[in-house]
Design an enzyme around this catalytic site. Structure first.
Site, PDB file in Angstrom:
ATOM      1  N   TYR A  14      -3.257   1.324  -1.804  1.00  0.00           N
ATOM      2  CA  TYR A  14      -3.574   2.690  -1.367  1.00  0.00           C
ATOM      3  C   TYR A  14      -4.828   2.687  -0.468  1.00  0.00           C
ATOM      4  CZ  TYR A  14      -0.027   4.261  -4.690  1.00  0.00           C
ATOM      5  OH  TYR A  14       1.156   4.468  -5.341  1.00  0.00           O
TER       6      TYR A  14
ATOM      7  N   HIS B 297       1.872  -2.256  -3.044  1.00  0.00           N
ATOM      8  CA  HIS B 297       3.285  -1.872  -3.190  1.00  0.00           C
ATOM      9  C   HIS B 297       4.175  -2.576  -2.170  1.00  0.00           C
ATOM     10  CE1 HIS B 297       2.942   0.884  -6.429  1.00  0.00           C
ATOM     11  NE2 HIS B 297       2.160   1.732  -5.790  1.00  0.00           N
TER      12      HIS B 297
ATOM     13  N   GLU C  11      -3.291  -1.600  -5.495  1.00  0.00           N
ATOM     14  CA  GLU C  11      -1.875  -1.349  -5.177  1.00  0.00           C
ATOM     15  C   GLU C  11      -1.639  -0.932  -3.722  1.00  0.00           C
ATOM     16  OE1 GLU C  11      -2.706  -1.461  -8.217  1.00  0.00           O
ATOM     17  OE2 GLU C  11      -0.956  -2.141  -9.351  1.00  0.00           O
TER      18      GLU C  11
ATOM     19  N   ARG D 228     -10.408   0.844 -10.522  1.00  0.00           N
ATOM     20  CA  ARG D 228      -9.248  -0.060 -10.586  1.00  0.00           C
ATOM     21  C   ARG D 228      -9.265  -0.951  -9.351  1.00  0.00           C
ATOM     22  NH1 ARG D 228      -2.871   0.958 -12.251  1.00  0.00           N
ATOM     23  NH2 ARG D 228      -2.708  -1.184 -12.987  1.00  0.00           N
TER      24      ARG D 228
END
Ligand SMILES: Cc1cc2nc3c(=O)[nH]c(=O)nc-3n(C[C@H](O)[C@H](O)[C@H](O)COP(=O)(O)OP(=O)(O)OC[C@H]3O[C@@H](n4cnc5c(N)ncnc54)[C@H](O)[C@@H]3O)c2cc1C
Ligand SMILES: Cc1cc2nc3c(=O)[nH]c(=O)nc-3n(C[C@H](O)[C@H](O)[C@H](O)COP(=O)(O)O)c2cc1C
Ligand code: SF4
Length: 667
Positions: free
Chosen positions: A168, A253, A166, A215
């Site tokens: 990060y 994101h 995502e 993940r």
């Protein structure tokens, strides 16, 4: 024998014995950030464990201050933190569940002025430019991940999840887009991978028997993201470093491809998980937009080992238990709206759920059995009335629901006709079935009036909204159509259409009129999703859309259209309308509708839009004449006004359902 044997029966995965193969995916709900919320957090997780979730993954906790998502955000950095979390892990275990703590370093997505990243860059979605971590700071950050994992074990967690997707910090190291380092943590793909691999390797070294899920971003969906070869190489290295399971992450994101909103087809990303599965010896977990037990079972049958469902467990804590017990039709399905979950998180509010307002409010919104059963009349079978009727009956009240039309659902029946909102039908299926099971007395095709309501202790007026008709010359011309008539097809709308009003309903109607049905492959092409084996990052130019009609979307306001749409879904609607080639005009005054079309003035210049129809989406008015009559007539029982009948606010089923549930809890 259950219809969902793979999903609902116990299994040992990655060394953990689980009561089911259902993972509740990580969600930062806002309950993680403050120590005084720990009992609420525990109650929220306990319900999910009791409802059959095999493995819960907490929302992200930072391993250090520089990794905060927001000022004073959640972190796992001290013995005191660990001690407090024992309350959470104990109740989850007592209810048969397992729980892993997610370690998430926000990197340049941190909403703080002291955020850090692989290199000094600013993300397009945060206001602060992150500074680059020095080589020593990278080493310290890895140590912090290890320390947090050690503390998680002390707190009683069954494992940790390392958040590597995502967009990060870990992604920021992995992708050339954000990693411009020239030391051993940057440069070649192998060097960029060193950071996550070292995190996993050192946690494994320190905690040999601990469960470690990683993940992994299987699709970055940003330019200059990873290639598929790099992802596979990373997966091999993460496995060799000692990870127990690889979980799926899709899209940074900042990606301009929707990955989880309701218009994303169910199971859209499972192919990526199946593809990485072929490369690995350790188990893998699928994630994102898997929201029914049927789809979860199907994904497991294809060889995936675990299925993560995040928001579906906000919507219904008992999803697994209901599936297991042959009550799948009673599941309150997540409709992917993001309105009460991700939108809240992005506004630093506590997450909840539009269809289940108890989510994250388990200790305060309690539907306890009533001591005095009352006769309750609920007038209106839209979301507000349905929520009240179900919750009041669950508490033991004797409820009768009156609905004027032949069907339950109110405006939600219109919403579910909109392309990408079809799943709203699940909410109505849920309410209908629950009322059947609970034995609510439903009176369809019955318009309630004060005489019919005599004798009830409580009357709940949930009569909803009606479309507002603006005062425009020619508004009763045959070309003018109300939005309900356009949506239901009562009027067959022509090839050239003007839509008056660019609020939520105006956007929805525009999409309905211009949209053509698309397959999953077409959907991906329309958003520019590509094979990362062919295009780095898995994103390319969008394929053009072929609109079904020529549509003009008009608004009186001068501002940009669609500003008031959902925080995390509005951009998707704005992009679709643009890609459909809709003519968008703001600052419009409406002069006349006649046989020639719609006469408007924009910037002082009059013009005529030669359209077949003009669809009016100019807001709504509360329908509250019954309420006024009851109050004026001195109704002897209590009268309550809820939902759209109370406040007409366009797309606001969240308020309607919450108000109905809260009222039922208080009756
Ligand atoms: C196209 C469209 C898309 C939408 N999309 C979204 C979205 O994405 N997110 C969101 O939150 N909201 C959305 N909404 C809005 C949402 O549907 C409403 O906020 C919600 O339905 C309001 O619920 P309600 O129960 O208060 O009223 P309503 O849904 O209006 O229901 C009122 C019911 O009362 C009945 N009734 C009225 N008078 C009487 C009487 N005297 N006796 C018996 N029955 C009576 C009516 O027949 C009706 O069924 C959308 C709406 C539309 C039209
Ligand atoms: C409110 C909310 C908060 C989230 N927070 C996190 C998080 O802290 N860490 C994470 O890895 N994913 C987070 N996610 C993403 C979810 O794990 C999941 O990928 C996403 O909701 C899609 O899966 P679903 O369709 O099963 O909900 C969050 C999602 C939501 C809705
Ligand atoms: S608010 Fe919407 S998206 Fe979020 S969990 Fe509830 S139904 Fe799903």
């Amino acid at each position: 024998m259950t219809a969902y044997p793979l999903l609902t029966t116990p299994a040992t995965v990655g060394g953990l014995e689980l009561q089911s193969r259902a993972v509740m995916g990580s969600m930062h709900t806002g309950l993680e950030d403050r120590p005084w919320h720990v009992d609420e957090l525990a109650a929220y997780f306990a319900e999910r464990a009791a409802g059959g979730v095999g493995l819960i993954v907490t929302g992200g906790y930072s391993p250090n201050v520089r990794g905060w998502l927001l000022p004073f955000g959640s972190q796992m950095t001290t013995r005191l933190n660990a001690h407090r979390h024992q309350r959470v892990t104990e109740v989850v275990h007592a209810n048969g569940g397992r729980i892993a703590l997610q370690l998430l370093h926000a990197g340049r997505y941190g909403y703080t002025p002291f955020s850090v990243s692989a290199s000094a860059t600013k993300s397009p979605i945060t206001p602060f430019k992150a500074s680059a971590l020095s080589g020593r700071a990278v080493e310290r950050t890895i140590d912090d991940f290890v320390d947090s994992a050690r503390l998680a074990k002390k707190a009683g967690y069954d494992g940790v999840e390392i958040m590597g997707s995502e967009g990060y910090l870990i992604n920021q190291f992995l992708a050339a887009r954000t990693n411009r380092r020239t030391d051993k943590w940057g440069g070649s793909a192998e060097s960029r991978m060193r950071f996550p691999v070292e995190i996993v390797r050192r946690i494994r070294q320190e905690l040999p028997d601990f469960f470690v899920m990683y993940r992994m971003s299987l699709l970055d969906l940003v330019p200059d993201g990873q290639t598929w070869d790099e992802t596979v190489e990373l997966a091999h290295r993460i496995e060799a470093a000692g990870a127990s399971v690889v979980n799926t992450g899709i899209g940074w994101h900042e990606a301009r491809v929707p990955t989880i909103v309701t218009s994303v087809p169910r199971g859209a990303w499972v192919d990526s998980t199946l593809r990485i599965k072929q490369e690995l010896g350790i188990p893998v977990c699928a994630s994102n937009r898997i929201n029914t037990p049927d789809l979860a079972e199907d994904v497991l049958a294809q060889g995936v080992d675990l299925v993560s469902m995040a928001r579906p467990f906000l919507a219904d804590a008992d999803l697994v238990a209901k599936a297991r017990d042959g009550r799948a039709d009673e599941i309150n399905t997540c409709i992917g709206c993001n309105q009460a979950c991700l939108d809240h998180t992005f506004k630093a509010q506590r997450a909840s759920c539009l269809v289940n307002p108890r989510a994250c409010h388990e200790t305060t919104l309690v539907l306890s059995p009533t001591r005095r059963a009352k006769r309750v009349a609920v007038v209106g079978g839209g979301p507000a009335g349905l929520a009240t009727a179900v919750s009041a009956t669950e508490r033991g009240h004797d409820v009768t629901l009156f609905e004027a039309s032949e069907e339950l659902g109110g405006q939600f029946r219109l919403a579910m006709q909109i392309p990408g909102k079809e799943e709203f039908a699940e909410t109505l299926r849920y309410f209908r079935r629950r009322m059947e099971v609970l034995g609510v007395n439903v009176k369809l095709s019955t318009r309630a009036n004060p005489d019919l309501l005599a004798g009830y202790d409580e009357v709940v007026v949930a009569t909803g909204v009606a479309p507002r008709t603006p005062a425009i010359p020619g508004i009763d011309h045959p070309k003018v159509v109300s939005y309900p008539d356009a949506i239901t097809g009562r009027v067959c709308v022509g090839a050239r259409v003007a839509v008056i009003g660019a609020g939520g309903i105006g956007f929805d109607v525009t999409e309905l009129l211009a949209h053509r049905e698309e397959s999953l492959a077409e959907w991906k092409a329309h958003w520019g999703v590509a094979d990362p084996a062919v295009v780095r990052g898995g994103v390319t130019d969008k394929a053009p859309r072929d609109p079904r009609r020529e549509v003009w979307l008009l608004q009186r306001k001068e501002s940009a259209q669609g500003k008031g749409l959902g925080k995390t879904s509005g951009w998707v609607h704005r992009a679709v309308v643009k890609d459909l080639g809709v003519h968008q005009l703001s600052g419009v005054s409406y002069d006349l509708v006649d046989d020639a079309g719609l006469h408007i003035t924009v910037d002082g210049a009059p013009q005529v839009l030669d359209v077949d129809h003009v669809v009016v989406c100019a807001g709504q008015e509360s329908v509250r004449s019954l309420y006024d009559e009851l109050v004026a007539g001195g109704f002897p029982g209590s009268v309550h006004l809820i939902g759209g009948a109370d406040v007409a606010a366009e797309l606001d089923a969240k308020r309607a359902i919450k108000q109905g549930t809260e009222l039922a809890a208080a009756l």
